[in-house]
Every structure is written in structure tokens, then in C-alpha cells.
Design a protein around this motif. Sequence first.
Motif, PDB file in Angstrom:
ATOM      1  N   VAL A   7       2.869 -41.216  29.421  1.00 14.86           N
ATOM      2  CA  VAL A   7       1.507 -41.674  29.156  1.00 14.86           C
ATOM      3  C   VAL A   7       1.505 -42.347  27.787  1.00 14.86           C
ATOM      4  O   VAL A   7       2.099 -41.851  26.830  1.00 14.86           O
ATOM      5  N   ALA A   8       0.866 -43.497  27.722  1.00 14.70           N
ATOM      6  CA  ALA A   8       0.733 -44.227  26.460  1.00 14.70           C
ATOM      7  C   ALA A   8      -0.751 -44.293  26.121  1.00 14.70           C
ATOM      8  O   ALA A   8      -1.495 -45.101  26.675  1.00 14.70           O
ATOM      9  N   HIS A   9      -1.180 -43.418  25.225  1.00 12.30           N
ATOM     10  CA  HIS A   9      -2.598 -43.365  24.890  1.00 12.30           C
ATOM     11  C   HIS A   9      -2.754 -42.687  23.541  1.00 12.30           C
ATOM     12  O   HIS A   9      -1.894 -42.838  22.671  1.00 12.30           O
ATOM     13  N   SER A  10      -3.824 -41.931  23.363  1.00  9.05           N
ATOM     14  CA  SER A  10      -4.132 -41.278  22.091  1.00  9.05           C
ATOM     15  C   SER A  10      -3.218 -40.081  21.835  1.00  9.05           C
ATOM     16  O   SER A  10      -2.535 -39.591  22.736  1.00  9.05           O
ATOM     17  N   LYS A  11      -3.238 -39.598  20.593  1.00 16.26           N
ATOM     18  CA  LYS A  11      -2.462 -38.402  20.249  1.00 16.26           C
ATOM     19  C   LYS A  11      -2.887 -37.210  21.106  1.00 16.26           C
ATOM     20  O   LYS A  11      -2.053 -36.417  21.535  1.00 16.26           O
ATOM     21  N   GLY A  21       4.977 -31.394  30.730  1.00 22.80           N
ATOM     22  CA  GLY A  21       6.250 -31.965  31.155  1.00 22.80           C
ATOM     23  C   GLY A  21       6.360 -33.471  31.117  1.00 22.80           C
ATOM     24  O   GLY A  21       7.367 -34.024  31.557  1.00 22.80           O
ATOM     25  N   TRP A  22       5.345 -34.151  30.598  1.00 21.52           N
ATOM     26  CA  TRP A  22       5.405 -35.600  30.471  1.00 21.52           C
ATOM     27  C   TRP A  22       6.088 -35.973  29.156  1.00 21.52           C
ATOM     28  O   TRP A  22       6.442 -35.109  28.359  1.00 21.52           O
ATOM     29  N   SER A  23       6.248 -37.283  28.936  1.00 21.76           N
ATOM     30  CA  SER A  23       6.848 -37.775  27.697  1.00 21.76           C
ATOM     31  C   SER A  23       5.962 -38.862  27.098  1.00 21.76           C
ATOM     32  O   SER A  23       5.155 -39.474  27.807  1.00 21.76           O
ATOM     33  N   PRO A  24       6.119 -39.128  25.803  1.00 24.16           N
ATOM     34  CA  PRO A  24       5.246 -40.109  25.148  1.00 24.16           C
ATOM     35  C   PRO A  24       5.597 -41.548  25.492  1.00 24.16           C
ATOM     36  O   PRO A  24       6.753 -41.892  25.723  1.00 24.16           O
ATOM     37  N   GLY A  25       4.567 -42.393  25.483  1.00 22.70           N
ATOM     38  CA  GLY A  25       4.756 -43.815  25.690  1.00 22.70           C
ATOM     39  C   GLY A  25       3.926 -44.596  24.695  1.00 22.70           C
ATOM     40  O   GLY A  25       2.959 -44.074  24.130  1.00 22.70           O
ATOM     41  N   ALA A  26       4.301 -45.851  24.469  1.00 24.80           N
ATOM     42  CA  ALA A  26       3.545 -46.711  23.555  1.00 24.80           C
ATOM     43  C   ALA A  26       3.973 -48.155  23.769  1.00 24.80           C
ATOM     44  O   ALA A  26       5.097 -48.428  24.187  1.00 24.80           O
ATOM     45  N   ARG A  27       3.050 -49.072  23.499  1.00 27.47           N
ATOM     46  CA  ARG A  27       3.418 -50.486  23.438  1.00 27.47           C
ATOM     47  C   ARG A  27       4.074 -50.760  22.096  1.00 27.47           C
ATOM     48  O   ARG A  27       3.741 -50.126  21.093  1.00 27.47           O
ATOM     49  N   TYR A  28       4.959 -51.749  22.075  1.00 33.79           N
ATOM     50  CA  TYR A  28       5.607 -52.079  20.808  1.00 33.79           C
ATOM     51  C   TYR A  28       4.592 -52.601  19.787  1.00 33.79           C
ATOM     52  O   TYR A  28       4.861 -52.629  18.583  1.00 33.79           O
ATOM     53  N   THR A  29       3.405 -53.011  20.236  1.00 30.20           N
ATOM     54  CA  THR A  29       2.369 -53.502  19.336  1.00 30.20           C
ATOM     55  C   THR A  29       1.594 -52.376  18.660  1.00 30.20           C
ATOM     56  O   THR A  29       0.839 -52.615  17.717  1.00 30.20           O
ATOM     57  N   ASN A  30       1.749 -51.130  19.149  1.00 23.25           N
ATOM     58  CA  ASN A  30       1.007 -50.008  18.581  1.00 23.25           C
ATOM     59  C   ASN A  30       1.803 -48.714  18.715  1.00 23.25           C
ATOM     60  O   ASN A  30       1.662 -47.991  19.694  1.00 23.25           O
ATOM     61  N   LYS A  35       4.001 -41.535  16.293  1.00 24.73           N
ATOM     62  CA  LYS A  35       4.809 -41.239  15.110  1.00 24.73           C
ATOM     63  C   LYS A  35       4.984 -39.746  14.871  1.00 24.73           C
ATOM     64  O   LYS A  35       5.935 -39.323  14.228  1.00 24.73           O
ATOM     65  N   THR A  36       4.051 -38.932  15.375  1.00 28.01           N
ATOM     66  CA  THR A  36       4.149 -37.490  15.179  1.00 28.01           C
ATOM     67  C   THR A  36       4.898 -36.784  16.311  1.00 28.01           C
ATOM     68  O   THR A  36       5.076 -35.573  16.280  1.00 28.01           O
ATOM     69  N   PHE A  37       5.336 -37.550  17.315  1.00 27.10           N
ATOM     70  CA  PHE A  37       6.046 -36.966  18.446  1.00 27.10           C
ATOM     71  C   PHE A  37       7.505 -37.395  18.432  1.00 27.10           C
ATOM     72  O   PHE A  37       7.853 -38.441  17.878  1.00 27.10           O
ATOM     73  N   ARG A  38       8.332 -36.587  19.062  1.00 26.24           N
ATOM     74  CA  ARG A  38       9.713 -37.019  19.280  1.00 26.24           C
ATOM     75  C   ARG A  38       9.694 -38.157  20.288  1.00 26.24           C
ATOM     76  O   ARG A  38       9.158 -38.019  21.387  1.00 26.24           O
ATOM     77  N   PHE A  39      10.241 -39.290  19.927  1.00 23.02           N
ATOM     78  CA  PHE A  39      10.243 -40.459  20.801  1.00 23.02           C
ATOM     79  C   PHE A  39      11.668 -40.877  21.175  1.00 23.02           C
ATOM     80  O   PHE A  39      11.936 -41.286  22.290  1.00 23.02           O
ATOM     81  N   GLU A  40      12.574 -40.745  20.235  1.00 21.00           N
ATOM     82  CA  GLU A  40      13.945 -41.197  20.461  1.00 21.00           C
ATOM     83  C   GLU A  40      14.574 -40.474  21.642  1.00 21.00           C
ATOM     84  O   GLU A  40      14.616 -39.249  21.705  1.00 21.00           O
ATOM     85  N   GLY A  41      15.034 -41.243  22.617  1.00 20.87           N
ATOM     86  CA  GLY A  41      15.729 -40.688  23.762  1.00 20.87           C
ATOM     87  C   GLY A  41      14.838 -40.153  24.864  1.00 20.87           C
ATOM     88  O   GLY A  41      15.332 -39.781  25.930  1.00 20.87           O
ATOM     89  N   VAL A  42      13.518 -40.083  24.623  1.00 15.66           N
ATOM     90  CA  VAL A  42      12.613 -39.549  25.652  1.00 15.66           C
ATOM     91  C   VAL A  42      11.419 -40.468  25.914  1.00 15.66           C
ATOM     92  O   VAL A  42      10.731 -40.334  26.918  1.00 15.66           O
ATOM     93  N   GLY A  43      11.143 -41.385  25.001  1.00 12.06           N
ATOM     94  CA  GLY A  43       9.925 -42.174  25.091  1.00 12.06           C
ATOM     95  C   GLY A  43      10.020 -43.405  25.974  1.00 12.06           C
ATOM     96  O   GLY A  43      11.098 -43.890  26.306  1.00 12.06           O
ATOM     97  N   PHE A  44       8.835 -43.900  26.338  1.00 12.15           N
ATOM     98  CA  PHE A  44       8.690 -45.119  27.139  1.00 12.15           C
ATOM     99  C   PHE A  44       8.089 -46.206  26.254  1.00 12.15           C
ATOM    100  O   PHE A  44       6.985 -46.048  25.723  1.00 12.15           O
ATOM    101  N   LEU A  45       8.825 -47.296  26.072  1.00 16.33           N
ATOM    102  CA  LEU A  45       8.377 -48.404  25.235  1.00 16.33           C
ATOM    103  C   LEU A  45       7.894 -49.539  26.124  1.00 16.33           C
ATOM    104  O   LEU A  45       8.682 -50.209  26.793  1.00 16.33           O
ATOM    105  N   ASP A  46       6.578 -49.726  26.136  1.00 14.77           N
ATOM    106  CA  ASP A  46       5.970 -50.756  26.967  1.00 14.77           C
ATOM    107  C   ASP A  46       5.836 -52.053  26.165  1.00 14.77           C
ATOM    108  O   ASP A  46       6.092 -52.082  24.951  1.00 14.77           O
TER     109      ASP A  46
END
Length: 220
Positions: A7-11, A21-30, A35-46
Motif C-alpha cells: 500500500v502506498a499512502h499515509s503513515k 502482513g503488507w509492505s510499504p509502497g511509495a511513488r518516487y515523487t513522494n 522514511k520511518t519504515f523499513r523499505f530496503e528489500g521489502v518496499g514497492f517503488l511506484d
Amino acid sequence: MAVLKFVAHSKKAISIALSHGWSPGARYTNMRDVKTFRFEGVGFLDIDWKHYCFGRHLDAAQKYKPKITMARDVECIFQLDKILREAEILLKHSDQVAIVPKDTQLNGRLSELIPREFILAYSVPTKYGGTSVSIESFDRPVHLLGGRPDVQRALAGKLKVYSMDCNRFTLDARFGDYFDGKKFRPHSAGGYENCLIDSIKNINSLWHDYIVHEDVKNLY
């Protein structure tokens, strides 16, 4: 082994999703909200597909090392070579890079034209976008890109789903609606957080009986 969910949305939305059991997502524009979550190796970069900038996309991929990122949408077959070159560079910084085919000239030709090192992304039809490339053309593991959760699950009957991202339920939650497993309707108790929690639980239930394809298992 289960389909990866992002999911790519608010904190708040990301925090709740992570606890289920989900993982964080974000657009490269935002990238602010992850930044407060572990993203490396688990995140979705839209991506911002309407105003795409490869330089900004690459900068974010290099910094955050996502689990999966999208390449620029293939809206014209004549852009494919350039997009594949960009995807090769992105693959150095992401576990998986998904190609998003949209030009109907790619019908029946994905296996021929897109190297197997890349997965595919199926743009789930919404009022904001979609794809006219036939679903039968998707010959390998797929990321389901956006759309309604019930539509995503229905498409999984025809595709080898590796991962999916879903933000639709966060929009409905603002109006007191949640996804009950079949449709969106008003929450009996109300409240934004209640809507988020119950939507996520019901989306997880939708995927509980999904059998991951053997081709997908090789990617984990």
C-alpha cells in the motif's frame, strides 16, 4: 507462500497494513511517508506514469533498494527498446522490475519482445488507466497494479500473480466506507481507522485460498 501486498499512502495506512502482513509502497515523487519504515528489500517503488522522469526514479531506486519497482509504461511499442534499457539499469537496484505493457501491438508478443528477467505488471482497469493488451498475453509472474480489490482477486484466476498494490480502500475510508470482501459499504461503527483495518483484513481473506503458481515461487 503468499502474494506480496503493498500500500502506498499515509503513515497511518502503511502502519496498519504492515501489522497485517503488507509492505510499504511509495511513488518516487513522494518518499516522505515511508522514511520511518523499513523499505530496503521489502518496499514497492511506484512511478508517476503521466509525468515520468527516469532520473528521479533511478535516484529513488538507488537510495531505497525496493523489492519491486515499475518501469515506464509501454504506451507505444516503439518506446520498448528504451524502456528495457532503463529497466536493466533499475534492476541493479531492485529485486524485481515490472514492465507495464499497454500498446495493443504487444498482444501475443510479450514472450518474444520482453526478456524473462523482467516480470510484468497488469494495469487493473480504473477510470485513471488500464491496459488493452489481452490478459492471455501475460505469460509470466505479474504484479497487479492498482484497482479494486475484488477486481484484482478475480484477475488472479487468469494470471500468475506475484504481487499487488492497492490504495482504493484508503480513499473510501475517508468517507466512512470499507471493503467487506465483496463491495464497499458504510462501516457500522464508522471511523477512518476502523475502515482501514477491516478493509485490509477482508482483502487478506480474499487471497487466503490463492495458490501461488510454480513460476512465481521461483521469485521468492
